[in-house]
Design a protein around this motif. Structure first.
Motif, PDB file in Angstrom:
ATOM      1  N   ARG A  81       4.561   6.364  -5.138  1.00  0.00           N
ATOM      2  CA  ARG A  81       5.651   6.140  -6.320  1.00  0.00           C
ATOM      3  C   ARG A  81       6.239   4.799  -6.062  1.00  0.00           C
ATOM      4  N   ALA A  82       6.816   4.693  -4.966  1.00  0.00           N
ATOM      5  CA  ALA A  82       7.539   3.395  -4.704  1.00  0.00           C
ATOM      6  C   ALA A  82       6.719   2.131  -4.975  1.00  0.00           C
ATOM      7  N   LEU A  83       5.422   2.506  -4.600  1.00  0.00           N
ATOM      8  CA  LEU A  83       4.405   1.383  -4.648  1.00  0.00           C
ATOM      9  C   LEU A  83       4.210   0.944  -6.091  1.00  0.00           C
ATOM     10  N   GLY A  84       4.679   1.773  -6.877  1.00  0.00           N
ATOM     11  CA  GLY A  84       4.442   1.712  -8.344  1.00  0.00           C
ATOM     12  C   GLY A  84       2.912   2.659  -8.976  1.00  0.00           C
ATOM     13  N   LEU A  85       2.276   3.410  -7.991  1.00  0.00           N
ATOM     14  CA  LEU A  85       1.324   3.947  -8.615  1.00  0.00           C
ATOM     15  C   LEU A  85       1.755   5.169  -9.169  1.00  0.00           C
ATOM     16  N   PRO A  86       0.786   5.553 -10.312  1.00  0.00           N
ATOM     17  CA  PRO A  86       1.041   6.743 -11.093  1.00  0.00           C
ATOM     18  C   PRO A  86       1.089   8.121 -10.216  1.00  0.00           C
ATOM     19  N   ASN A  87       1.826   9.118 -10.361  1.00  0.00           N
ATOM     20  CA  ASN A  87       2.027  10.334  -9.511  1.00  0.00           C
ATOM     21  C   ASN A  87       0.819  11.244  -9.848  1.00  0.00           C
ATOM     22  N   ARG A 106      -0.696  -6.152  -1.543  1.00  0.00           N
ATOM     23  CA  ARG A 106       0.582  -6.655  -1.011  1.00  0.00           C
ATOM     24  C   ARG A 106       0.881  -6.157   0.536  1.00  0.00           C
ATOM     25  N   THR A 200      12.589   1.379   1.575  1.00  0.00           N
ATOM     26  CA  THR A 200      12.452   1.294   0.026  1.00  0.00           C
ATOM     27  C   THR A 200      13.197   1.872  -0.815  1.00  0.00           C
ATOM     28  N   TYR A 205      12.709  11.646  -4.694  1.00  0.00           N
ATOM     29  CA  TYR A 205      12.594  12.042  -6.262  1.00  0.00           C
ATOM     30  C   TYR A 205      13.036  13.688  -6.291  1.00  0.00           C
ATOM     31  N   SER A 218      13.883  -2.513   0.243  1.00  0.00           N
ATOM     32  CA  SER A 218      12.774  -2.851  -0.511  1.00  0.00           C
ATOM     33  C   SER A 218      11.602  -3.069   0.777  1.00  0.00           C
ATOM     34  N   VAL A 302      -2.491  -2.258  -4.369  1.00  0.00           N
ATOM     35  CA  VAL A 302      -1.776  -1.901  -5.580  1.00  0.00           C
ATOM     36  C   VAL A 302      -2.107  -2.479  -6.550  1.00  0.00           C
TER      37      VAL A 302
END
Length: 302
Positions: A81-87, A106, A200, A205, A218, A302
């Motif tokens: 999730r921190a990488l921006g992927l959907p859960n 990245r 990060t 959560y 980060s 990603v």
């Protein structure tokens, strides 16, 4: 279905892990083969941690080692999730396939923790972590949760909250911290009752609510630390509220909060043996842990 979707786009060998550490062994084999371009980890943060430690067994080399793709399959999935992927694993698989088709990737930094030379823990081998480590209170909570899971309890957010309360009531060092943070060229930070190391943001959560212990942390910098010098009932209530309402701009703050940003090398010592965790995995009791923030350690899709 997920394996079928991935296999439609690449030559894929699927392996199911059979024991603790199996994912690490498989990833190490993939890294040392020199023939594999990508390792896909389907699982929670513990599985991802094992894979990362297998890939980086001989040290980081993003240009040579296989890349990593993560399909979230755990209860929290902080790294994915921190990488921006959907859960959702299906949606995350679609995002990974899109990233592969556009060559979107990245290189992220990671944390490395090891036993400190000259202490009773000096023989503890170095281990990588992807999003956080904790020494003291939060590691004790994770240890309690793992005990409950071994007894058959489900890993729910309510279970975590109950163990936080029990750890607080049983915590012997909440009023007088026993942790000291040392870093080269700086005065030591003494009498910490809690220490959280973040690679990060967010730190974790609670359901769908992100919690920012160190908002500035980060994947592009080294490590951040949140420490608390006092954990009395009023102080804990205040900082717990700040965590629950934290944002990418503001985390816990106040006269008992210590926040440090972008640390490359530091050590946490304790006057007593304290619990230690990395990426949500309880690793036993330690008197000293040395941390290194390593930039550009791992290539991720990603």
């Amino acid at each position: 279905m997920l394996i079928h979707a991935l296999a439609s786009e690449m030559k894929l060998e699927a392996v199911t892990t059979e024991y603790r550490g199996h994912a690490r062994d498989l990833a190490r084999r993939a890294a040392e083969s020199g023939e594999i371009d990508l390792v896909v980890a389907l699982g929670g943060d513990g599985t991802v941690n094992e894979v990362v430690n297998g890939l980086l067994h001989n040290g980081p080399d993003p240009d040579r080692l296989p890349g990593l793709a993560v399909v979230p399959g755990g209860s929290t999935n902080v790294f994915a999730r921190a990488l921006g992927l959907p859960n959702d694993p299906v949606e995350a698989t679609g995002a990974i396939l899109d990233a592969l088709s556009t060559r979107s990737e990245r290189t992220v930094g990671l944390g490395l923790a090891a036993g400190t030379p000259g202490t009773e823990d000096e023989s503890v081998p170095a281990r990588w972590f992807t999003f956080c480590a904790g020494y003291g209170f939060d590691a004790g909570v994770i240890g309690r949760v793992e005990q409950q899971r071994e007894r058959g309890k489900r890993s729910t957010h309510a279970l975590y909250v109950r163990q936080v309360v029990r750890q607080f009531l049983a915590e012997p060092n909440r009023r007088h911290g026993v942790i000291t943070l040392e870093r080269p060229g700086q005065d030591p930070v003494k009498d910490l009752a809690l220490s959280i190391v973040c690679n990060t943001a967010p730190w974790t959560y609670l359901g769908n609510r992100p919690m920012y212990a160190s908002p500035e942390a980060s994947f592009d910098t080294a490590l951040d630390v949140l420490g608390l010098t006092k954990m009395s009932t009023p102080a804990v209530a205040r900082y717990a509220t700040q965590l629950l309402t934290s944002t990418p701009e503001r985390g816990p703050h106040g006269k008992h909060a210590v926040t440090l940003h972008d640390l490359t090398d530091f050590t946490l010592h304790s006057k007593a043996r304290l619990p230690f965790q990395m990426d949500g995995d309880h690793l036993g009791l330690r008197t000293s842990v040395t941390f290194t923030g390593v930039r550009r350690a791992l290539r991720v899709i990603v």
